[in-house]
Design a protein around this motif. Structure first.
Motif, short mmCIF file in Angstrom:
data_model
loop_
_atom_site.label_atom_id
_atom_site.label_comp_id
_atom_site.label_asym_id
_atom_site.label_seq_id
_atom_site.Cartn_x
_atom_site.Cartn_y
_atom_site.Cartn_z
N CYS A 4 0.86 -1.20 0.00
CA CYS A 4 0.00 0.00 0.00
C CYS A 4 0.89 1.25 0.00
O CYS A 4 1.83 1.34 0.79
CB CYS A 4 -0.91 -0.01 1.23
SG CYS A 4 -1.79 1.55 1.48
N CYS A 7 0.51 2.95 3.75
CA CYS A 7 0.92 2.36 5.04
C CYS A 7 1.93 1.22 4.89
O CYS A 7 2.36 0.66 5.89
CB CYS A 7 -0.31 1.88 5.82
SG CYS A 7 -1.12 0.46 5.02
N CYS A 23 -4.20 -0.53 0.37
CA CYS A 23 -4.90 -1.52 1.19
C CYS A 23 -6.38 -1.10 1.22
O CYS A 23 -6.72 0.01 0.78
CB CYS A 23 -4.31 -1.57 2.60
SG CYS A 23 -4.65 -0.09 3.55
N HIS A 26 -7.09 2.28 3.02
CA HIS A 26 -6.60 3.46 2.30
C HIS A 26 -7.27 3.66 0.95
O HIS A 26 -7.31 4.77 0.43
CB HIS A 26 -5.07 3.43 2.21
CG HIS A 26 -4.44 3.83 3.50
ND1 HIS A 26 -3.65 2.99 4.24
CD2 HIS A 26 -4.55 4.99 4.22
CE1 HIS A 26 -3.28 3.62 5.36
NE2 HIS A 26 -3.82 4.82 5.36
ZN ZN Z 1 -2.76 1.19 3.59
#
Ligand code: ZN
Ligand code: SF4
Ligand code: ZN
Length: 301
Positions: A4, A7, A23, A26
């Motif tokens: 991602c 993150c 992800c 997000h």
């Molecule tokens: Zn993420």
């Protein structure tokens, strides 16, 4: 599997259009932030606006309503019941269930109750029922929004819709449509402001958002939908996108930036007839009675 971008956890989705691995959490955040940025970029409506969302029961309008709700906008929905037998019954049920789930008001406007006719009645009379259906929907939405004092009507048109209709209008040089092809149209002359907040989202992104938000939407298309030329343009745009990724957004955004202002300056010239107000219903129209009041009178005769 890619990570991602936000993150660095394992990505659940890759958005080709933005070359963005994200992800789940997000992706939701990206979708809603990008929607808010689009609303601001095109000065569509402020946070305080009373927003009417045109709901069909499909993924686009329901995803839009969900995202606007998550962002804290003041929204109500409206569903136009076109009287297309099972299709209208099921899409109305899906829309009503959704509204109940998010705790929002959904208004239903019945074409048959308003005018005495349904879309199948129109289809029996004319081959142009689809373009009439589009005009009737716009008429009913505008009338409902105006009488109920909404500040803006929003629809779920996405980038795929906008790019393919832009291609169709360009190939046929439909100047009167090109001169008004913008994701926000101002209020005035009896028209309520209209906006297309999903105009920069692909169908794929919207479907993924709807799926990940557990939205139950209707996948079936209207059974009266003809094998429209519109679909040919959509297929050509898909092919161009496949061979040259980024074509759709470039074609659409460059149009808005470079070409639309030139056409829009001469919009009055491209309209076939000047606008007036229908003396029977008060809606803006090129004739009085307007085409809907004429249909109503024919239905009564
Ligand atoms: Zn993420
Ligand atoms: Fe109306 Fe169905 Fe035609 Fe769409 S496909 S414009 S809903 S008749
Ligand atoms: Zn009228």
């Amino acid at each position: 599997m890619a990570r991602c971008r936000k993150c660095r956890k394992k990505a659940d989705i890759f958005i080709p259009h933005h070359r963005l691995p994200l992800c789940d959490a997000h992706f939701k955040e990206w979708f809603e932030e990008y929607l808010e940025r689009t609303i601001k970029k095109f000065k569509m409506f402020p946070k305080t606006a009373k927003v009417l969302v045109a709901i069909s029961g499909g993924k686009d309008s329901l995803a839009l309503w969900q995202a606007l709700t998550n962002l804290g906008f003041d929204t109500e929905g409206v569903f136009i019941d076109l009287g297309i037998e099972d299709f209208s019954i099921i899409s109305r049920r899906v829309s009503e269930n959704f509204a109940e789930n998010i705790g929002k008001t959904l208004h239903v406007v019945s074409l048959k109750k308003e005018t005495g006719i349904s879309i199948p009645d129109l289809k029996a009379r004319t081959q142009k029922y689809c373009s009439l259906c589009g005009s009737i929907k716009r008429y009913l939405l505008n009338r409902f929004a105006r009488l109920n004092k909404f500040d803006v009507i929003v629809t779920g048109h996405n980038l795929d819709d906008e790019a393919s209709s832009l291609l169709g209008n360009t190939i046929n040089w439909h100047l009167k449509y090109l001169a008004r092809k913008y994701p926000v149209l101002p209020e005035g002359n009896g028209f309520v402001k209209k906006a297309k907040p999903l105009c920069r989202f692909t169908s794929f992104e919207i479907k993924e958002y709807a799926r990940r938000q557990n939205i139950e939407f209707l996948e079936e298309r209207c059974p009266l939908s003809p094998e429209a030329t519109r679909l040919v343009y959509a297929e050509i745009m898909d092919e161009l996108e496949k061979r040259m990724p980024g074509t759709k957004i470039r074609f659409y955004m460059d149009y808005l930036r470079k070409v639309y202002p030139i056409f829009n300056e001469r919009v009055e010239e491209f309209l076939e007839k000047p606008l007036t107000t229908c003396e029977f219903c008060g809606e803006p129209s090129v004739s009085s009675p307007c085409f809907v009041c004429k249909l109503k009178a024919e239905a009564k005769a």
